[in-house]
Design a protein around this motif. Structure first.
Motif, PDB file in Angstrom:
ATOM      1  N   ASP A  42       1.232  -1.230   0.021  1.00 36.66           N
ATOM      2  CA  ASP A  42       0.122  -0.374  -0.451  1.00 36.66           C
ATOM      3  C   ASP A  42       0.784   1.438   0.056  1.00 36.66           C
ATOM      4  O   ASP A  42       1.582   1.410   0.518  1.00 36.66           O
ATOM      5  N   ALA A  43      -0.137   2.282  -0.334  1.00 31.09           N
ATOM      6  CA  ALA A  43       0.839   3.896  -0.033  1.00 31.09           C
ATOM      7  C   ALA A  43       0.747   4.990   0.817  1.00 31.09           C
ATOM      8  O   ALA A  43      -0.514   4.293   1.037  1.00 31.09           O
ATOM      9  N   LEU A  44       0.938   5.998   0.899  1.00 34.75           N
ATOM     10  CA  LEU A  44       0.318   6.790   1.810  1.00 34.75           C
ATOM     11  C   LEU A  44      -0.467   7.839   1.003  1.00 34.75           C
ATOM     12  O   LEU A  44      -0.539   8.002  -0.261  1.00 34.75           O
ATOM     13  N   PRO A  45      -2.003   8.305   2.083  1.00 33.92           N
ATOM     14  CA  PRO A  45      -1.957   9.623   1.380  1.00 33.92           C
ATOM     15  C   PRO A  45      -1.549  10.611   2.096  1.00 33.92           C
ATOM     16  O   PRO A  45      -1.680  12.085   2.236  1.00 33.92           O
ATOM     17  N   LEU A  46      -0.932  10.472   0.499  1.00 34.12           N
ATOM     18  CA  LEU A  46       0.132  12.142   0.043  1.00 34.12           C
ATOM     19  C   LEU A  46       0.635  12.838  -1.044  1.00 34.12           C
ATOM     20  O   LEU A  46      -0.218  11.179  -2.285  1.00 34.12           O
ATOM     21  N   THR A  47       0.199  14.067  -1.670  1.00 37.48           N
ATOM     22  CA  THR A  47       0.433  14.556  -2.739  1.00 37.48           C
ATOM     23  C   THR A  47       1.656  14.517  -3.355  1.00 37.48           C
ATOM     24  O   THR A  47       2.364  15.515  -2.957  1.00 37.48           O
ATOM     25  N   GLU A  48       2.385  13.517  -4.569  1.00 37.43           N
ATOM     26  CA  GLU A  48       3.260  13.643  -4.975  1.00 37.43           C
ATOM     27  C   GLU A  48       3.518  15.437  -5.380  1.00 37.43           C
ATOM     28  O   GLU A  48       3.236  15.148  -6.775  1.00 37.43           O
ATOM     29  N   GLU A  49       5.249  15.529  -5.660  1.00 39.34           N
ATOM     30  CA  GLU A  49       4.838  16.863  -5.719  1.00 39.34           C
ATOM     31  C   GLU A  49       6.376  16.859  -7.583  1.00 39.34           C
ATOM     32  O   GLU A  49       6.612  17.409  -7.550  1.00 39.34           O
ATOM     33  N   SER A  50       6.829  15.338  -7.110  1.00 38.87           N
ATOM     34  CA  SER A  50       7.808  15.283  -8.663  1.00 38.87           C
ATOM     35  C   SER A  50       6.761  14.723  -9.411  1.00 38.87           C
ATOM     36  O   SER A  50       6.440  14.986 -10.084  1.00 38.87           O
ATOM     37  N   ARG A  51       8.821  15.064 -10.663  1.00 42.11           N
ATOM     38  CA  ARG A  51       8.288  16.154 -12.269  1.00 42.11           C
ATOM     39  C   ARG A  51       8.054  14.751 -13.126  1.00 42.11           C
ATOM     40  O   ARG A  51       8.802  14.926 -14.270  1.00 42.11           O
ATOM     41  N   CYS A  52       8.990  13.532 -12.258  1.00 40.10           N
ATOM     42  CA  CYS A  52       8.893  12.509 -13.431  1.00 40.10           C
ATOM     43  C   CYS A  52       8.142  11.742 -13.311  1.00 40.10           C
ATOM     44  O   CYS A  52       6.950  12.149 -13.642  1.00 40.10           O
ATOM     45  N   ASP A  53       9.031  11.369 -15.486  1.00 41.93           N
ATOM     46  CA  ASP A  53       8.018  10.202 -15.784  1.00 41.93           C
ATOM     47  C   ASP A  53       7.172   9.829 -15.739  1.00 41.93           C
ATOM     48  O   ASP A  53       5.492   8.967 -15.486  1.00 41.93           O
ATOM     49  N   PHE A  54       7.371   8.807 -14.016  1.00 44.47           N
ATOM     50  CA  PHE A  54       6.638   7.707 -13.840  1.00 44.47           C
ATOM     51  C   PHE A  54       5.989   8.022 -12.183  1.00 44.47           C
ATOM     52  O   PHE A  54       5.227   7.761 -11.478  1.00 44.47           O
ATOM     53  N   LYS A  55       5.429   9.639 -12.432  1.00 44.95           N
ATOM     54  CA  LYS A  55       5.003  10.390 -11.280  1.00 44.95           C
ATOM     55  C   LYS A  55       3.277   9.381 -10.805  1.00 44.95           C
ATOM     56  O   LYS A  55       2.654   9.304 -11.457  1.00 44.95           O
ATOM     57  N   SER A  56       2.690   9.175  -9.635  1.00 48.63           N
ATOM     58  CA  SER A  56       1.975   9.092  -9.529  1.00 48.63           C
ATOM     59  C   SER A  56       0.699   9.551 -10.430  1.00 48.63           C
ATOM     60  O   SER A  56       0.252  10.531 -10.582  1.00 48.63           O
TER      61      SER A  56
END
Length: 182
Positions: free
Chosen positions: A80-94
Motif C-alpha cells: 500500500d501507499a500513503l495519502p500524500l500528494t506527489e510533487e515530483s515531476r518524474c515520468d512515472f509520477k503518481s
C-alpha cells in the motif's frame, strides 16, 4: 560472494526499475489495491509462479516449491501507499491524486518479484519459499489479517524475512539485526 551478488543485481536491475516505476504510477491505499494486485499477478504469471489472490482482501500469496518437504521460508513485501500528494515531476509520477508510494513499497514489491524470478532459476531449490504481498501495512497496519488466514501453519513457515528500502544508507550496504526489526 559480494561479486556474485553484484552480478545478480545487475542482471535484474532493469526489470526491478520497470516494475517499480509501473507500481509507482498507481499507488493505492489500505485494502483497495486492485491495480496493484493486477500488476503483481501479471508479473507472477509472466515468471511462472503460482499464487492465490484475495488473501486478507487484496493480498497475494505465491509459492515456489522446494525439492524437500519441511520448513518453508516466507518473504514479504508490503503493497500500500500513503495519502500524500506527489510533487515530483518524474515520468512515472503518481497518477492517483492524493496518493503516493512515499515509503518505498513499490520498491519492495518490485525487488521481491525480481528475487522470486531469480529463485526459479535455482534447481533444485532445497526449501519451499512463500511470497506474501501484504495489503494495508501503512493503515490500518494490519499484518494481523495475513496472520489470521492461517497460512503460516498451512505452509509450515519457520522463518519470515522482509526488507525495507533505507535511502540513508550508502548504495550497496545492507543493514540487519538479529530478531525482530521494523
Amino acid at each position: 560472494m559480494e561479486e556474485k551478488i553484484k552480478k545478480l543485481s545487475e542482471k535484474y536491475l532493469e526489470r526491478v526499475m520497470e516494475l517499480r516505476r509501473e507500481l509507482h504510477k498507481y499507488p493505492e491505499i489500505g485494502f483497495d489495491l486492485f491495480k496493484t494486485t493486477e500488476i503483481v499477478k501479471k508479473e507472477l504469471d509472466r515468471i511462472g509462479i503460482p499464487y492465490k489472490s484475495e488473501i486478507a482482501k487484496t493480498g497475494i500469496v505465491a509459492t515456489i516449491k522446494g525439492g524437500k518437504p519441511g520448513k518453508t521460508v516466507l518473504l514479504r513485501a508490503d503493497m500500500d501507499a500513503l495519502p500524500l500528494t506527489e510533487e515530483s515531476r518524474c515520468d512515472f509520477k503518481s497518477t492517483h491524486e492524493g496518493k503516493m508510494h512515499a515509503c518505498g513499497h513499490d520498491g519492495h514489491m518490485s525487488t521481491l518479484l525480481a528475487f522470486a524470478k531469480y529463485l526459479t532459476t535455482i534447481q533444485p531449490l532445497e526449501k519451499s519459499v512463500l511470497l506474501i504481498f501484504q495489503p494495508a501495512e501503512e493503515a490500518p497496519g494490519r499484518a494481523k489479517d495475513i496472520v489470521e488466514t492461517g497460512i503460516f501453519k498451512k505452509y509450515n513457515v519457520k522463518a519470515i524475512y522482509g526488507m525495507h528500502l533505507f535511502p540513508e544508507l550508502p548504495e550497496g550496504v545492507v543493514a540487519c539485526k538479529e530478531g525482530p526489526f521494523f
